[in-house]
Design a protein around this motif. Structure first.
Motif, PDB file in Angstrom:
ATOM      1  N   GLY A 179       2.807   5.934   0.929  1.00  0.00           N
ATOM      2  CA  GLY A 179       2.468   7.215   1.558  1.00  0.00           C
ATOM      3  C   GLY A 179       1.834   8.218   0.806  1.00  0.00           C
ATOM      4  N   LEU A 180       2.390   8.228  -0.652  1.00  0.00           N
ATOM      5  CA  LEU A 180       1.886   9.246  -1.459  1.00  0.00           C
ATOM      6  C   LEU A 180       0.551   8.861  -1.861  1.00  0.00           C
ATOM      7  N   LEU A 181       0.161   7.512  -1.800  1.00  0.00           N
ATOM      8  CA  LEU A 181      -1.260   7.006  -2.196  1.00  0.00           C
ATOM      9  C   LEU A 181      -2.357   7.516  -0.949  1.00  0.00           C
ATOM     10  N   PHE A 182      -1.632   7.682   0.494  1.00  0.00           N
ATOM     11  CA  PHE A 182      -2.425   8.201   1.493  1.00  0.00           C
ATOM     12  C   PHE A 182      -2.674   9.621   1.573  1.00  0.00           C
ATOM     13  N   LEU A 209      -2.604  11.131  -1.405  1.00  0.00           N
ATOM     14  CA  LEU A 209      -3.796  11.460  -2.428  1.00  0.00           C
ATOM     15  C   LEU A 209      -5.334  11.365  -1.928  1.00  0.00           C
ATOM     16  N   MET A 210      -5.242  10.172  -1.091  1.00  0.00           N
ATOM     17  CA  MET A 210      -6.598   9.797  -0.440  1.00  0.00           C
ATOM     18  C   MET A 210      -7.208  10.950   0.448  1.00  0.00           C
ATOM     19  N   GLY A 211      -6.284  11.313   1.404  1.00  0.00           N
ATOM     20  CA  GLY A 211      -6.221  12.553   2.143  1.00  0.00           C
ATOM     21  C   GLY A 211      -6.801  13.703   1.401  1.00  0.00           C
ATOM     22  N   ASN A 212      -6.365  13.892   0.375  1.00  0.00           N
ATOM     23  CA  ASN A 212      -6.642  15.226  -0.390  1.00  0.00           C
ATOM     24  C   ASN A 212      -8.155  15.125  -1.034  1.00  0.00           C
ATOM     25  N   ARG A 232     -13.422  16.123   6.218  1.00  0.00           N
ATOM     26  CA  ARG A 232     -12.480  16.912   6.468  1.00  0.00           C
ATOM     27  C   ARG A 232     -11.139  16.441   7.274  1.00  0.00           C
ATOM     28  N   LEU A 233     -11.612  16.129   8.609  1.00  0.00           N
ATOM     29  CA  LEU A 233     -10.658  15.770   9.651  1.00  0.00           C
ATOM     30  C   LEU A 233      -9.953  14.457   9.247  1.00  0.00           C
ATOM     31  N   GLY A 234     -10.679  13.544   8.556  1.00  0.00           N
ATOM     32  CA  GLY A 234     -10.115  12.220   7.956  1.00  0.00           C
ATOM     33  C   GLY A 234      -9.039  12.631   6.883  1.00  0.00           C
ATOM     34  N   GLY A 235      -9.497  13.598   6.133  1.00  0.00           N
ATOM     35  CA  GLY A 235      -8.481  14.001   5.164  1.00  0.00           C
ATOM     36  C   GLY A 235      -7.268  14.503   5.439  1.00  0.00           C
ATOM     37  N   LYS A 236      -7.292  15.233   6.452  1.00  0.00           N
ATOM     38  CA  LYS A 236      -5.876  15.919   7.242  1.00  0.00           C
ATOM     39  C   LYS A 236      -5.166  14.866   7.568  1.00  0.00           C
ATOM     40  N   LEU A 237      -5.928  13.643   8.397  1.00  0.00           N
ATOM     41  CA  LEU A 237      -5.115  12.650   9.252  1.00  0.00           C
ATOM     42  C   LEU A 237      -4.407  11.720   8.227  1.00  0.00           C
ATOM     43  N   PHE A 238      -5.198  11.463   7.029  1.00  0.00           N
ATOM     44  CA  PHE A 238      -4.762  10.639   6.239  1.00  0.00           C
ATOM     45  C   PHE A 238      -3.497  11.327   5.489  1.00  0.00           C
ATOM     46  N   MET A 239      -3.589  12.533   5.139  1.00  0.00           N
ATOM     47  CA  MET A 239      -2.354  13.057   4.604  1.00  0.00           C
ATOM     48  C   MET A 239      -1.031  13.271   5.444  1.00  0.00           C
ATOM     49  N   LEU A 240      -1.491  13.317   6.854  1.00  0.00           N
ATOM     50  CA  LEU A 240      -0.392  13.201   7.989  1.00  0.00           C
ATOM     51  C   LEU A 240       0.258  11.720   7.869  1.00  0.00           C
ATOM     52  N   ALA A 241      -0.634  10.865   8.049  1.00  0.00           N
ATOM     53  CA  ALA A 241      -0.271   9.423   7.933  1.00  0.00           C
ATOM     54  C   ALA A 241       0.671   9.269   6.717  1.00  0.00           C
ATOM     55  N   GLY A 242       0.241   9.588   5.519  1.00  0.00           N
ATOM     56  CA  GLY A 242       1.192   9.483   4.468  1.00  0.00           C
ATOM     57  C   GLY A 242       2.432  10.288   4.340  1.00  0.00           C
ATOM     58  N   ALA A 243       2.451  11.513   4.790  1.00  0.00           N
ATOM     59  CA  ALA A 243       3.763  11.993   5.052  1.00  0.00           C
ATOM     60  C   ALA A 243       4.642  11.395   6.017  1.00  0.00           C
ATOM     61  N   VAL A 244       3.962  10.619   7.078  1.00  0.00           N
ATOM     62  CA  VAL A 244       4.696   9.832   8.033  1.00  0.00           C
ATOM     63  C   VAL A 244       5.526   8.590   7.293  1.00  0.00           C
ATOM     64  N   LEU A 245       4.572   7.952   6.488  1.00  0.00           N
ATOM     65  CA  LEU A 245       5.154   7.029   5.714  1.00  0.00           C
ATOM     66  C   LEU A 245       6.043   7.290   4.643  1.00  0.00           C
ATOM     67  N   LEU A 293       2.707   2.100  11.672  1.00  0.00           N
ATOM     68  CA  LEU A 293       1.457   1.434  12.190  1.00  0.00           C
ATOM     69  C   LEU A 293       0.957   2.560  13.010  1.00  0.00           C
ATOM     70  N   GLY A 294       1.321   3.489  13.554  1.00  0.00           N
ATOM     71  CA  GLY A 294       0.661   4.399  14.477  1.00  0.00           C
ATOM     72  C   GLY A 294       0.006   5.493  13.589  1.00  0.00           C
ATOM     73  N   GLY A 295       0.807   5.799  12.745  1.00  0.00           N
ATOM     74  CA  GLY A 295       0.034   6.619  11.735  1.00  0.00           C
ATOM     75  C   GLY A 295      -1.203   6.150  10.993  1.00  0.00           C
ATOM     76  N   ILE A 296      -0.994   5.019  10.564  1.00  0.00           N
ATOM     77  CA  ILE A 296      -2.209   4.324  10.039  1.00  0.00           C
ATOM     78  C   ILE A 296      -3.280   4.271  11.078  1.00  0.00           C
ATOM     79  N   VAL A 297      -3.079   3.783  12.193  1.00  0.00           N
ATOM     80  CA  VAL A 297      -4.277   3.519  13.102  1.00  0.00           C
ATOM     81  C   VAL A 297      -4.851   4.856  13.562  1.00  0.00           C
ATOM     82  N   VAL A 298      -4.174   5.925  13.750  1.00  0.00           N
ATOM     83  CA  VAL A 298      -4.412   7.078  14.075  1.00  0.00           C
ATOM     84  C   VAL A 298      -5.519   7.598  12.950  1.00  0.00           C
ATOM     85  N   ALA A 299      -5.044   7.529  11.571  1.00  0.00           N
ATOM     86  CA  ALA A 299      -6.112   8.096  10.566  1.00  0.00           C
ATOM     87  C   ALA A 299      -7.164   7.290  10.432  1.00  0.00           C
TER      88      ALA A 299
END
Length: 222
Positions: A125-128, A130-133, A163-176, A194-200
């Motif tokens: 999740g923390l890696l996600f 970082l990637m989102g940022n 920009r959108l993908g970054g926010k979604l990756f950070m959200l997915a990371g927070a979920v993880l 799985l839902g967080g990853i698929v959405v991102a």
């Protein structure tokens, strides 16, 4: 993009991980096996003898080093590669740290600890996050970022999508991270993960098409 220093650091880390694996296997009680996989409930469902279990992350780290070192050489858009260098470096360093931590989690039972699958979810999740940022800081390329036919051919589309993908990756990371920190039912943890990853992964692709379609209809598309 220069990768020599990161490649050298990664190879040093691989050597250190291999050395640790040999040392830790030497102090393991006879017949002991270490966890290498956990199921959705966080229970260990695969184990291996200490040496191969601990060498596996070192092998993964070596593979990661080779992939990240070769990727810049294969990029057709060399003149734009430096624009994505911060993302590539950050993901490389983050992945190195993740694999080192996973080796520590596998070795933990040797020292009386059992972090379990939750710790791995937190780290991923923390890696996600970082990637989102770092995603919005990238620029069009064939090997880095959210690559669709519409983002690669349009810098504006790339920037908006990332920009959108970054926010979604950070959200997915927070979920993880939350799924790893809290004791939740296995089914809910799997759905959330799985839902967080698929959405991102999927929403930015759909958005890049929508962005292209909208600009095409308005006469601004390429």
């Amino acid at each position: 993009m220069k990768v020599r220093s990161l490649l050298l650091a990664n190879l040093v880390i691989v050597a250190a991980m291999a050395g640790f694996a040999v040392w830790a296997a030497g102090i393991a009680p006879e017949g002991m096996e270490l966890p290498t996989h956990w199921n959705a409930a966080g229970e260990v469902d695969q184990t291996m003898a200490p040496l191969p279990a601990l060498l596996m992350p070192a092998g993964i780290s070596l593979f990661v080093a080779l992939v990240f070192a070769v990727t810049p050489m294969l990029e057709p858009l060399q003149h734009k590669l430096e624009g994505s260098a911060p993302l590539l470096r950050a993901v490389w360093i983050g992945t190195m740290a993740l694999v080192v931590a996973i080796q520590g989690i596998i070795a933990a039972p040797l020292f009386g600890y059992s972090p379990g699958a939750g710790a791995i979810l937190v780290l991923v999740g923390l890696l996600f996050v970082l990637m989102g940022n770092m995603l919005p800081k990238s620029r069009p390329g064939f090997f880095v970022g959210i690559r669709t036919p519409w983002t690669i051919t349009d810098a504006d589309n790339w920037i908006a999508t990332h920009r959108l993908g970054g926010k979604l990756f950070m959200l997915a990371g927070a979920v993880l991270v939350l799924a790893g920190l809290f004791d939740v039912p296995a089914e809910l943890r799997m759905v959330a993960t799985l839902g967080g990853i698929v959405v991102a992964a999927l929403i930015p692709v759909a958005y890049s098409w929508w962005f292209w379609r909208t600009r095409s209809r308005s006469g601004k598309g390429a």
